[in-house]
Design an enzyme around this catalytic site. Structure first.
Site, PDB file in Angstrom:
ATOM      1  N   ASP A  59      -9.500  -5.027  -4.977  1.00 46.05           N
ATOM      2  CA  ASP A  59      -8.991  -3.985  -4.086  1.00 46.05           C
ATOM      3  C   ASP A  59      -9.742  -2.682  -4.345  1.00 46.05           C
ATOM      4  OD1 ASP A  59      -7.514  -2.155  -2.617  1.00 46.05           O
ATOM      5  OD2 ASP A  59      -5.574  -2.949  -3.245  1.00 46.05           O
ATOM      6  N   HIS A  63      -7.347  -5.987  -0.948  1.00 47.61           N
ATOM      7  CA  HIS A  63      -6.192  -5.144  -0.641  1.00 47.61           C
ATOM      8  C   HIS A  63      -5.151  -5.865   0.212  1.00 47.61           C
ATOM      9  CE1 HIS A  63      -4.073  -1.349  -0.321  1.00 47.61           C
ATOM     10  NE2 HIS A  63      -4.126  -1.373   0.997  1.00 47.61           N
ATOM     11  N   SER A 101       0.835  -1.191   0.000  1.00 48.31           N
ATOM     12  CA  SER A 101       0.000   0.000   0.000  1.00 48.31           C
ATOM     13  C   SER A 101       0.881   1.257   0.000  1.00 48.31           C
ATOM     14  CB  SER A 101      -0.962  -0.049   1.186  1.00 48.31           C
ATOM     15  OG  SER A 101      -2.014   0.874   1.023  1.00 48.31           O
TER      16      SER A 101
END
Length: 466
Positions: free
Chosen positions: A398, A429, A287
C-alpha cells in the site's frame, strides 16, 4: 436548490455516477448557468479545417495546463461564449474535485479523435492515483472548444470472486437516510438459511465520493468483501457516500457531514433488519473511513467491534504530499512539470495545515470546515476510549497508507489488550494481490479482495461471540 448547489451536484454526478453529463456543456460556471452546446454556438466559416493532430495537440495542451494549475491559460482554447461562462476559478474547482475523487494526478495516457453530433472532439485519458478519467473536448471549425465533458472510461463487468457463493445469502436494496432529504443508495446482505441472526457490519468507504462497492476501474472491493463475508454467514450494509449521492458544498462540508451522521443512521437501520443481530454490529472502515470508524463507534451505543482496513495514521494533507511524491518518482526521474505539481500540492498542504483557507474556498478538494473538523478529531484517543475489540489490517504494498501510518496506530494502541494487527505483504490499498512496487495502473486491472482477508475477518467475527 441554489445555482451553486446545482453546480456542485453536476460535478459529483460526473465523478461518481459513471455518466457523461456535460461539464461545460451542462454547467459549473460561477453563476451556475449552462455553457452553450455545439449547436447553440455560432461559428464563422473557417479558412481551413483543423487537422486531427492540431485538435489532439489543443486537447492535450488544455489538459496539461489544468494539471499544472494554469487555469487562466487553459481558458484561451475556449470559444468566447464558453470563456465568458467558465472562469479560471471554476476550472480550478473542477480539477480539485477530480483529484479528491480519484487521487493525485499522475499522467496523460493518450488522446483519441472522435465525433460528437457532427462536431470534431478529442477524448483525453487521464491517469490519477486511484482511477482513470476521460475528458472529452468538443471543437468548432476554428479549433475552439465549445464544450467539454468528463466521460467515464469503460470498465470490465464485475464478476464474483471464487470464494463467493451467491446462493448462500440474499441481497436487498436499501436506502440510508441521514440528515436532510437525500437518500443514500445501499445494499443489505443477509444469510439465506433462515437461521439465527448472525454478526453484522456497516462498511464505511474511503475518501472522496465513493459508491457502495468502492468502485475503482473494474474493481469493486467492498462488494467482494460483503459477498465473501455473506458467504461465510455474516450480514452487512454498505451504501454510497453522501458526497456521491447528494448535493454537497465542499466549502462547508465537515467530517460528520461526510461520515458520522450517515453511518450512525446506517447502523440503526441495519439493526432493525430481519437477518441481522442488533447486539453484534461491527463498524468496518476502509482508508479514511477506517480512521473515522472509531468516531462512528463512539457515537452510538452497543457497537460490538471496529475493523480498520488501511487506516491513515497521519493527516490527510500530509499523505497527499507523500502520495504525489511517490508517484512522480515511480519511474526514477522527476520532470520540471512533475516537480511543479509536487510543489503546488506541498504549498496547498501547508495552507491546510495552517487552516489558511478563505470562506467558500476549496483547497485540496475541501474547505476550511472540513479540514478544521478533521484536525480537531483525535483518532488515536477516540480508539483508545472504546471498550470493544479492534482489528487493524494493512497491505504491505500500500503506497497510499504505508507502514509509517500503521506503526503510528501500533504505538497509539500499544497498551490496549483487545487490539490485533495483521499485515499482508503482497496486498495493495484495495487488498488486491500484486508484485513489485505498487502503482495506480494495477487499480485498472480486474481483481478481487484476497480471500485470506475475508477468512481472517470472518474468524475474528466468530471469535467475538464463541
Amino acid at each position: 436548490m441554489t445555482d451553486r448547489q446545482s453546480c456542485y451536484r453536476r460535478r459529483r454526478l460526473l465523478q461518481t455516477a459513471a455518466s457523461a453529463v456535460a461539464l461545460g456543456l451542462a454547467g459549473c460556471s460561477e453563476n451556475g448557468q449552462s455553457t452553450p452546446t455545439p449547436n447553440e454556438t455560432e461559428t464563422e466559416t473557417p479558412e481551413r479545417t483543423p487537422t486531427d493532430a492540431e485538435l489532439r495537440n489543443a486537447a492535450l495542451g488544455f489538459t496539461e495546463q489544468l494539471a499544472a494549475g494554469e487555469y487562466e491559460a487553459a481558458r484561451e482554447v475556449f470559444a468566447p461564449s464558453v470563456a465568458e461562462q467558465v472562469s479560471a476559478a471554476a476550472l480550478e474547482a473542477i480539477w480539485a474535485d477530480l483529484q479528491r475523487a480519484n487521487g493525485p494526478y499522475v499522467e496523460i495516457e493518450g488522446a483519441e479523435r472522435v465525433t460528437v453530433q457532427s462536431f470534431a472532439a478529442v477524448v483525453v485519458t487521464i491517469q490519477f492515483a486511484q482511477a482513470r478519467q476521460g475528458l472529452r473536448l468538443v471543437f468548432d471549425d476554428e479549433r475552439r472548444v465549445v464544450g467539454f465533458q468528463l466521460v467515464a472510461p469503460a470498465s470490465d463487468e464485475w464478476t464474483a470472486p471464487s470464494y463467493v457463493d451467491q446462493g448462500a445469502f440474499e441481497t436487498r436494496e436499501a436506502s440510508v437516510r441521514g440528515p436532510g432529504n437525500c437518500a443514500l443508495p445501499g445494499e443489505l446482505t443477509v444469510p439465506g438459511d433462515g437461521g439465527p441472526a448472525p454478526p453484522s457490519f456497516v462498511l464505511l468507504g474511503g475518501s472522496g465520493p465513493t459508491d457502495l462497492n468502492g468502485t475503482l476501474g473494474p474493481n469493486q472491493p467492498y462488494r467482494d468483501l460483503a459477498y465473501g463475508l455473506g458467504t461465510a454467514g455474516n450480514a452487512s450494509l454498505r451504501y454510497t457516500k453522501r458526497t456521491a449521492a447528494c448535493e454537497v458544498d465542499p466549502a462547508t462540508l465537515t467530517i460528520d457531514d461526510e461520515y458520522t451522521d450517515d453511518a450512525v443512521a446506517a447502523i440503526e437501520m441495519l439493526r432493525s433488519q430481519d437477518g441481522a443481530d442488533p447486539n453484534r454490529t461491527v463498524v468496518v472502515g476502509h482508508s479514511l473511513g477506517a480512521k473515522l470508524a472509531p468516531r462512528v463507534a463512539a457515537q452510538i451505543d452497543g457497537v460490538a467491534g471496529v475493523i480498520m482496513l488501511a487506516p491513515p495514521g497521519r493527516s490527510l494533507h500530509e499523505l497527499l504530499v507523500e502520495q504525489t511524491r511517490y508517484l512522480i518518482e515511480l519511474d526514477g526521474s522527476v520532470s520540471d512539470g512533475e516537480q511543479a505539481r509536487l510543489d503546488a500540492v506541498t504549498v496547498a498542504a501547508d495552507r491546510v495545515d495552517r487552516l489558511d483557507i478563505d470562506d467558500d474556498e476549496v483547497v485540496l478538494g475541501a474547505g476550511q470546515a472540513y479540514w478544521e473538523s478533521l484536525q480537531a478529531y483525535d483518532a488515536f484517543e477516540t480508539a483508545r476510549s472504546l471498550d470493544v475489540p479492534i482489528l487493524v489490517l494493512h497491505g504491505g504494498r500500500d503506497y497510499q497508507v504505508t507502514a509509517t501510518d500503521i506503526d503510528a496506530w501500533r504505538d497509539a494502541l500499544a497498551d490496549e489488550p483487545n487490539v490485533r494487527f495483521e499485515t499482508y505483504a503482497d496486498l495493495n490499498h484495495l487488498f488486491l494481490p500484486g508484485e513489485g512496487p505498487a502503482s495506480p495502473a494495477e487499480y485498472q486491472t480486474a481483481g478481487h479482495v484476497d480471500e485470506q482477508l475475508v477468512t481472517v475477518i470472518d474468524a475474528w467475527l466468530e471469535a467475538r461471540w464463541d
